[in-house]
Design an enzyme around this catalytic site. Sequence first.
Site, PDB file in Angstrom:
ATOM      1  N   ASP A   1      25.861  35.928 -38.118  1.00  0.00           N
ATOM      2  CA  ASP A   1      26.571  37.190 -38.210  1.00  0.00           C
ATOM      3  C   ASP A   1      26.220  37.861 -39.791  1.00  0.00           C
ATOM      4  O   ASP A   1      25.986  39.133 -39.821  1.00  0.00           O
ATOM      5  CB  ASP A   1      27.949  37.238 -38.096  1.00  0.00           C
ATOM      6  CG  ASP A   1      28.489  36.378 -38.695  1.00  0.00           C
ATOM      7  OD1 ASP A   1      27.935  35.140 -39.174  1.00  0.00           O
ATOM      8  OD2 ASP A   1      29.989  36.200 -38.575  1.00  0.00           O
TER       9      ASP A   1
ATOM     10  N   LYS B   1      35.231  27.391 -36.988  1.00  0.00           N
ATOM     11  CA  LYS B   1      36.305  28.420 -36.763  1.00  0.00           C
ATOM     12  C   LYS B   1      37.098  28.247 -35.321  1.00  0.00           C
ATOM     13  O   LYS B   1      37.289  28.990 -34.755  1.00  0.00           O
ATOM     14  CB  LYS B   1      35.786  29.790 -36.567  1.00  0.00           C
ATOM     15  CG  LYS B   1      35.026  30.493 -37.862  1.00  0.00           C
ATOM     16  CD  LYS B   1      34.148  31.465 -37.636  1.00  0.00           C
ATOM     17  CE  LYS B   1      32.831  31.374 -36.902  1.00  0.00           C
ATOM     18  NZ  LYS B   1      32.226  32.586 -37.131  1.00  0.00           N
TER      19      LYS B   1
HETATM   20  C1  BGC Z   1      30.042  29.999 -39.511  1.00  0.00           C
HETATM   21  C2  BGC Z   1      28.903  30.894 -39.887  1.00  0.00           C
HETATM   22  C3  BGC Z   1      29.354  32.395 -39.788  1.00  0.00           C
HETATM   23  C4  BGC Z   1      30.855  32.639 -40.502  1.00  0.00           C
HETATM   24  C5  BGC Z   1      31.148  33.792 -40.585  1.00  0.00           C
HETATM   25  C6  BGC Z   1      31.306  30.125 -40.465  1.00  0.00           C
HETATM   26  O1  BGC Z   1      32.482  29.275 -39.837  1.00  0.00           O
HETATM   27  O2  BGC Z   1      29.632  28.524 -39.877  1.00  0.00           O
HETATM   28  O3  BGC Z   1      27.860  30.708 -39.344  1.00  0.00           O
HETATM   29  O4  BGC Z   1      28.520  33.135 -40.447  1.00  0.00           O
HETATM   30  O5  BGC Z   1      31.697  31.711 -40.183  1.00  0.00           O
HETATM   31  O6  BGC Z   1      31.370  34.049 -39.102  1.00  0.00           O
END
Ligand code: BGC
Length: 456
Positions: free
Chosen positions: A191, A153
């Site tokens: 989360d 992200k």
């Molecule tokens: C992450 C997860 C997270 C999800 C939602 C993903 O990019 O790897 O750990 O739960 O995003 O936030």
Amino acid sequence: MPTTPEKLSKYEKLSSLTYRRVMHLLHEEMNNGLSANYNLKADIKMFPTFVRALPDGTEKGKFLALDLGGTNFRVLMVMINERDVDIQSQTYLIPQRIMLGTGIQLFDHIADCICRFIRDHDLKNETLPLGFTFSFPCKQEGLAKARLSKWTKGFRCEGVVNEDICVLLHEAMKRKNTTSVDVEVMAVVNDAVGTLMSAAHTDRNCEVGLILGTGCNACYMESLENVGLWEGDFEEPSQVLINTEWGAFGDNGCLDFIRTEYDRELDTYSINPGKQIYEKMISGMYMGEIVRLALERLSMEGLLFESADRDCELFHKGRFFTKYVSEIESDHDDFFRNVKQVLEEIGVTNYTSEDCKIVKYICTLVSARAAFLSSAGLATIINKLEKPEITIAVDGSLYRFHPRFHNLMVLKIQELVKPGLKFKLQLSHDGSGKGAALVAAVAIRLRDSKQGRCPS
Ligand code: BGC
């Protein structure tokens, strides 16, 4: 507006059979992730979280919670008194230079925010148990020991991968050199896990958590006998929450048969090419860009916006936000008020009604595919668990703000689950704050009950 099955077919470009193939592949990949022999090579890591029990409503106490997972960082104070939860929170921005800087800068920034919060809320000299919602893939070695396996992200802070994030937090707090502020990290929580815990606090059927926001992920309660890679104890309860990290599904190419040229282009120019393939077809960080790439292509081919200015935002990466998709799809008549507003915001001024219609249609295709793909994922888990009734706790901006995501998902899941299995998608509130505090609270409850102490 409810979406009827007839309307569903309007958005459906991949057949039901294709979604079933996706489910089959996901099931295989999840099993590989759970197996001690295959986990190392598996894309879907299926991390055991060390959360063994869900809240039972008897939890009590005052907690600090941290929430890091997007462009904002939040510090929260959570008071739990059985079913009553009171939250005070403060949001702090994480500037992009920190998201792409060093781990030291990131954790120093976090420590600064914590100290500010503690000062502003008069919490000095109290050592509060803390739940840290850290929404990135982590290999957990204990409830409060989690090593980052990779960034996702838009984050890429140097020196954090493979490190224990609790240690990094403690070191940063130490660098602050304040004796009056101390934190005791009780739990590191994803989360998706927080979302599940938060909803499970009031719904006993809740055993799956789903995030549809900037990123996409799911977690669920699995029997220890199915978790080959489990290295902890086998005492009761013989179950553990699994953070699937299913966003990495497809990283080995197994989803290439459904990827489009837009998916490939988006991936090529992302900061993590070849990674998080499933997430990139679903989540909010990417949806707007997929739409933008399709609009750009149509415009280049002279099929849309005949005289659009090539300097406008439409022709710049990352300038068509996912919130536009939700806004555009919220237009319920043929006046295209929202479509026009968005087009003007991105600098497209010469458009026809036909253009507006096409823009809206493309948004519906991209978002429906995302809804259906995440439904295929959920249906895989629902079928695997085979509970007669199950609640799925869902959170995330995409799910919250898109006008049809929920309805499209319900219809698709109904189509894909084994006959007779009932499910409910439940919006979960403040999973990152309340959920993280609840994980800490449950850990304290279990610890106290083992030591024969009454909860205070
Ligand atoms: C992450 C997860 C997270 C999800 C939602 C993903 O990019 O790897 O750990 O739960 O995003 O936030």
